[in-house]
Enzyme design. Sequence first.
Site, PDB file in Angstrom:
ATOM      1  CB  ALA A  56      -0.889  -0.007   1.235  1.00 50.52           C
ATOM      2  CB  SER A 169      -0.276   4.734   8.891  1.00 47.18           C
ATOM      3  OG  SER A 169       0.392   5.948   8.609  1.00 47.18           O
TER       4      SER A 169
HETATM    5  C1  LIG Z   1       5.865   6.538   0.655  1.00 47.17           C
HETATM    6  C2  LIG Z   1       5.150   5.434   1.381  1.00 47.17           C
HETATM    7  C3  LIG Z   1       3.775   5.518   1.579  1.00 47.17           C
HETATM    8  C4  LIG Z   1       3.096   4.487   2.262  1.00 47.17           C
HETATM    9  N1  LIG Z   1       1.734   4.574   2.435  1.00 47.17           N
HETATM   10  C5  LIG Z   1       1.078   3.562   3.083  1.00 47.17           C
HETATM   11  C6  LIG Z   1      -0.334   3.606   3.241  1.00 47.17           C
HETATM   12  O1  LIG Z   1      -1.021   4.505   2.760  1.00 47.17           O
HETATM   13  N2  LIG Z   1      -0.916   2.600   3.949  1.00 47.17           N
HETATM   14  C7  LIG Z   1      -0.197   1.553   4.488  1.00 47.17           C
HETATM   15  O2  LIG Z   1      -0.768   0.661   5.140  1.00 47.17           O
HETATM   16  N3  LIG Z   1       1.140   1.473   4.300  1.00 47.17           N
HETATM   17  C8  LIG Z   1       1.785   2.441   3.625  1.00 47.17           C
HETATM   18  N4  LIG Z   1       3.145   2.358   3.438  1.00 47.17           N
HETATM   19  C9  LIG Z   1       3.876   1.183   3.983  1.00 47.17           C
HETATM   20  C10 LIG Z   1       4.127   0.120   2.905  1.00 47.17           C
HETATM   21  O3  LIG Z   1       2.917  -0.387   2.398  1.00 47.17           O
HETATM   22  C11 LIG Z   1       4.966  -1.057   3.479  1.00 47.17           C
HETATM   23  O4  LIG Z   1       4.222  -1.703   4.486  1.00 47.17           O
HETATM   24  C12 LIG Z   1       6.280  -0.604   4.072  1.00 47.17           C
HETATM   25  O5  LIG Z   1       6.857   0.446   3.309  1.00 47.17           O
HETATM   26  C13 LIG Z   1       7.294  -1.744   4.169  1.00 47.17           C
HETATM   27  O6  LIG Z   1       7.605  -2.276   2.901  1.00 47.17           O
HETATM   28  P1  LIG Z   1       8.920  -1.823   2.053  1.00 47.17           P
HETATM   29  O7  LIG Z   1      10.092  -1.897   2.986  1.00 47.17           O
HETATM   30  O8  LIG Z   1       8.974  -2.789   0.908  1.00 47.17           O
HETATM   31  O9  LIG Z   1       8.656  -0.436   1.621  1.00 47.17           O
HETATM   32  C14 LIG Z   1       3.832   3.368   2.762  1.00 47.17           C
HETATM   33  C15 LIG Z   1       5.215   3.295   2.534  1.00 47.17           C
HETATM   34  C16 LIG Z   1       5.882   4.299   1.850  1.00 47.17           C
HETATM   35  C17 LIG Z   1       7.370   4.177   1.639  1.00 47.17           C
END
Ligand SMILES: Cc1cc2nc3c(=O)[nH]c(=O)nc-3n(C[C@H](O)[C@H](O)[C@H](O)COP(=O)(O)O)c2cc1C
Length: 338
Positions: A56, A169
Amino acid sequence: MFYALARPLLFALEPETAHALALKLSGVSALLASRPPACPVRAMGLDFLNPVGLAAGLDKQAEHVDALAALGFGFLELGGVTPRPQPGNPRPRMFRLPEARGIINRFGLNSVGIDAFVANLARCRKRCVLGVNIGKNKDTPNEGAADDYLRCLEALYPHVDYVSLNVSSPNTPGLRDLQDAGTLAALLAAIRRRREILRDKHGRNVALALKIAPDLDDDQIDAIAQKLEAHRIDAVIATNTTVSREAVMGMRHGKESGGLSGAPLREMSNRVIRALRARMPAGYPIIGAGGVMSGADACAKIDAGATLVQVYTGLVYRGPALVRECALALRAHCAGKR
Ligand SMILES: Cc1cc2nc3c(=O)[nH]c(=O)nc-3n(C[C@H](O)[C@H](O)[C@H](O)COP(=O)(O)O)c2cc1C
């Protein structure tokens, strides 16, 4: 190859501007991408062509669904969306930490609101499993939070395969308190009741997933695991971003407030996956997210106990080729285990 050329240009731009541009270019990337081979998985009552999903937050308003699906994901989690439109926090609200291969963001659930979101979604072709991440508006007090989730669930129900409840979040004040045992039980009970009504009305089931934080201790994970079973939540997503800064101390932007994602989050999220796997019945779907930067990282999530994986920050550092790399690695990994 295309991303190797584009990345220096994108990294020279302010991160949020680069993000918007990369999303616009995702249509071109999709034309150039070679689709990953099938590696079917059945979970949450759904059939996934492969276990690699988009996490997400990348397509918060459901504006790039077709192009993202064409990159070869087995599933897309769109949003987070809130019931009413809200602007999120002021810019800058996203920071790259290249030394750590991490990102700190404090977008604060900027959203067009559920009605405009659903209008965007209704225009998409459906080529893979679609989920939507939902949250509450910033100005909704926690006592009224259930109504925000219910409104989003109701509006999304005819359009999606699963809905993920974002109670993790770090950028909406008080949101993570919804993970506390008593509050969570009340929220999940309300959502479960509404899902039953919607299932009868629409004649189909939409799966529910709970997305949790990496900053929980074992007792908190225990309590959440019990609630997942008690309220028939179909899956858990582990994890959202972390508020910990241990791994990035002393780095440029390391002290920015918000949630940290990418490589520095990987082991924290793997710990939560292992803890959940030890507590949940065999086969219970765990979606592993946090620091998947390579095919080997995706396999490590499966070894920790995940059923499916999601990527976000890895896409920023590695580009869309990461999707195929993960799908290929997982296919070989799972074949090796049989
Ligand atoms: C810029 C950004 C925006 C995000 N927005 C959301 C969101 O709206 N809702 C949510 O549940 N997680 C959000 N996340 C978290 C990601 O979905 C994910 O759980 C987290 O970044 C870990 O995965 P990664 O290390 O592959 O990024 C966001 C992450 C990033 C970097």
